[in-house]
Design a protein around this motif. Structure first.
Motif, PDB file in Angstrom:
ATOM      1  N   ASP A 170       0.796  -1.262  -0.038  1.00 26.26           N
ATOM      2  CA  ASP A 170       0.086  -0.042  -0.040  1.00 26.26           C
ATOM      3  C   ASP A 170       0.899   1.315   0.056  1.00 26.26           C
ATOM      4  O   ASP A 170       0.116   2.466  -0.259  1.00 26.26           O
ATOM      5  CB  ASP A 170      -0.956   0.003   1.288  1.00 26.26           C
ATOM      6  N   THR A 277     -10.073   8.435  -1.866  1.00 28.11           N
ATOM      7  CA  THR A 277     -10.198   6.956  -1.966  1.00 28.11           C
ATOM      8  C   THR A 277     -11.053   6.035  -1.055  1.00 28.11           C
ATOM      9  O   THR A 277     -11.687   5.122  -1.143  1.00 28.11           O
ATOM     10  CB  THR A 277      -8.729   6.300  -1.981  1.00 28.11           C
ATOM     11  N   GLN A 281     -14.098   3.866  -2.190  1.00 33.53           N
ATOM     12  CA  GLN A 281     -13.875   2.582  -2.116  1.00 33.53           C
ATOM     13  C   GLN A 281     -14.383   2.220  -0.781  1.00 33.53           C
ATOM     14  O   GLN A 281     -14.534   0.996  -0.590  1.00 33.53           O
ATOM     15  CB  GLN A 281     -12.432   2.210  -2.013  1.00 33.53           C
ATOM     16  N   LYS A 283     -13.510   2.287   2.227  1.00 37.23           N
ATOM     17  CA  LYS A 283     -12.527   1.808   3.033  1.00 37.23           C
ATOM     18  C   LYS A 283     -12.382   2.295   4.404  1.00 37.23           C
ATOM     19  O   LYS A 283     -12.671   3.392   4.696  1.00 37.23           O
ATOM     20  CB  LYS A 283     -11.062   1.850   2.243  1.00 37.23           C
ATOM     21  N   TYR A 291      -5.186   1.138  -1.347  1.00 40.49           N
ATOM     22  CA  TYR A 291      -4.994   1.181  -2.815  1.00 40.49           C
ATOM     23  C   TYR A 291      -4.999  -0.121  -3.667  1.00 40.49           C
ATOM     24  O   TYR A 291      -4.333  -0.278  -4.650  1.00 40.49           O
ATOM     25  CB  TYR A 291      -3.750   2.063  -3.038  1.00 40.49           C
ATOM     26  N   THR A 292      -5.941  -1.171  -3.202  1.00 44.09           N
ATOM     27  CA  THR A 292      -5.995  -2.590  -3.701  1.00 44.09           C
ATOM     28  C   THR A 292      -6.280  -2.337  -5.272  1.00 44.09           C
ATOM     29  O   THR A 292      -5.923  -3.107  -5.810  1.00 44.09           O
ATOM     30  CB  THR A 292      -6.756  -3.128  -2.931  1.00 44.09           C
ATOM     31  N   HIS A 293      -6.884  -1.234  -5.628  1.00 37.37           N
ATOM     32  CA  HIS A 293      -7.254  -1.178  -6.965  1.00 37.37           C
ATOM     33  C   HIS A 293      -6.402  -0.448  -7.850  1.00 37.37           C
ATOM     34  O   HIS A 293      -6.534  -0.669  -9.114  1.00 37.37           O
ATOM     35  CB  HIS A 293      -8.801  -0.016  -7.044  1.00 37.37           C
ATOM     36  N   LEU A 294      -5.205  -0.199  -7.366  1.00 32.58           N
ATOM     37  CA  LEU A 294      -4.256   0.509  -8.210  1.00 32.58           C
ATOM     38  C   LEU A 294      -2.997  -0.709  -8.526  1.00 32.58           C
ATOM     39  O   LEU A 294      -2.750  -1.479  -7.948  1.00 32.58           O
ATOM     40  CB  LEU A 294      -3.488   1.566  -7.568  1.00 32.58           C
ATOM     41  N   GLU A 295      -2.425  -0.372  -9.853  1.00 27.48           N
ATOM     42  CA  GLU A 295      -1.501  -1.122 -10.329  1.00 27.48           C
ATOM     43  C   GLU A 295      -0.335  -1.270  -9.551  1.00 27.48           C
ATOM     44  O   GLU A 295       0.517  -2.369  -9.277  1.00 27.48           O
ATOM     45  CB  GLU A 295      -1.254  -0.700 -11.783  1.00 27.48           C
ATOM     46  N   LYS A 298      -0.893  -3.783  -6.810  1.00 27.56           N
ATOM     47  CA  LYS A 298      -1.211  -5.002  -7.330  1.00 27.56           C
ATOM     48  C   LYS A 298       0.031  -5.888  -7.769  1.00 27.56           C
ATOM     49  O   LYS A 298       0.370  -7.067  -7.468  1.00 27.56           O
ATOM     50  CB  LYS A 298      -2.028  -5.030  -8.572  1.00 27.56           C
TER      51      LYS A 298
END
Length: 304
Positions: A170, A277, A281, A283, A291-295, A298
């Motif tokens: 993160d 965010t 999201q 959260k 930030y689990t949705h960001l590249e 990931k």
């Protein structure tokens, strides 16, 4: 030039050489448990008793409370991170995983206090002329924003490769950039003539390691390189104060205001994006990663 007088070739080469040395030493100490313990446990104990009482003198320019606090807090980070990396029981312990963000925030707030302390000061020190001004306040506020936007520590894990690095998915690139700009502004404001070393070379070394060599382990890289820098400063202070080896700051109020204003703007943008965010999201900042949705998240999390 706006920020520095770059005419000293020896000083310029020293900055480059110091950057390379930090990158190499960070690689050695993160890949080897024995070297890590040697550099961050054994040597500091020996140096505290036998070396630093003789090198850290009134003429060394490293006698303030901040230098001592920064040295031992950086070392505490290195030792704490090694404990998490090498002791399996700590890797799933929620209390232990609170240590990385805690020591990071402590380090940030040490600098924030020092920035505020320098407001209104006008004095010559071994690390350069300190000209206090509004920029100290602006950058202090930037540091506070940087501290409060630390997030996602509950997702820290240890890599499965031989180096067993402490990974923090993160901690995305935009927070690191915001930290770098704020920290560079801090050292430019408070250690102007030393800021090519403790600002440019030091920050570049951990950022290069975190963006190029081992992504996701930036905080570990930062702790290692900062501890290495501070130990070098305490052991060889003349390396950082010899006129022939220094790149002098211009101490331009415009430069101070420009970099401090930029630091505040970038950290404010990160704070606004974090709030956005959290709301979009849905959260919980204190219970889950953001930030689990960001590249950028990931790419690091997928290796867990």
């Amino acid at each position: 030039m706006l920020f520095y007088e770059w005419s000293n070739m020896a000083g310029n080469l020293l900055v480059v050489g110091f950057f390379l040395a930090l990158v190499v030493l960070n690689e050695l100490t993160r890949r080897s448990k024995i070297l890590g313990i040697g550099f961050f446990v054994v040597f500091p104990i020996i140096a505290t008793i036998f070396i630093w009482p003789h090198t850290v003198t009134a003429e060394s320019g490293v006698t303030s409370w901040f230098h001592w606090a920064k040295t031992y807090s950086a070392l505490a980070g290195c030792v704490g991170f090694m404990a998490i990396r090498y002791i399996p029981k700590l890797q799933k312990n929620k209390i232990a995983l609170c240590f990385p963000p805690l020591i990071l925030v402590i380090n940030i707030m040490e600098a924030v206090v020092r920035d505020f302390q320098c407001f209104g000061i006008n004095e010559v020190t071994e690390s350069g002329l300190i000209i206090g001004g509004t920029w100290n306040i602006l950058n202090g506020l930037a540091g506070i924003l940087n501290a409060v936007t630390v997030c996602g520590w509950m997702g820290i894990y240890i890599s499965k490769d031989k180096s067993q690095d402490m990974m923090w998915p993160d901690m995305c690139w935009f927070w690191i950039v915001a930290y770098d700009v704020w920290n560079y502004a801090y050292v430019y404001n408070t250690s102007s003539d030393r800021s090519t070393m403790c600002g440019i070379a030091l920050l570049a070394s951990c950022t290069f390691a975190g963006f190029v060599i081992k992504k996701g382990a930036w905080l570990q890289h930062r702790a290692h390189t900062l501890a290495l820098y501070m130990m070098c400063l305490f052991t060889f202070p003349s390396l950082f104060t010899t006129p022939e080896l220094m790149v002098y700051s211009t101490n331009s109020p415009v430069a101070h205001m420009l970099i401090s204003g930029l630091a505040l703007a970038i950290n404010a943008a990160v704070a606004v994006y974090q709030i956005y965010t959290i709301k979009k999201q849905r959260k919980n900042l204190f219970k889950e990663e953001l930030y689990t949705h960001l590249e950028c998240y990931k790419k690091v999390a997928e290796k867990a």
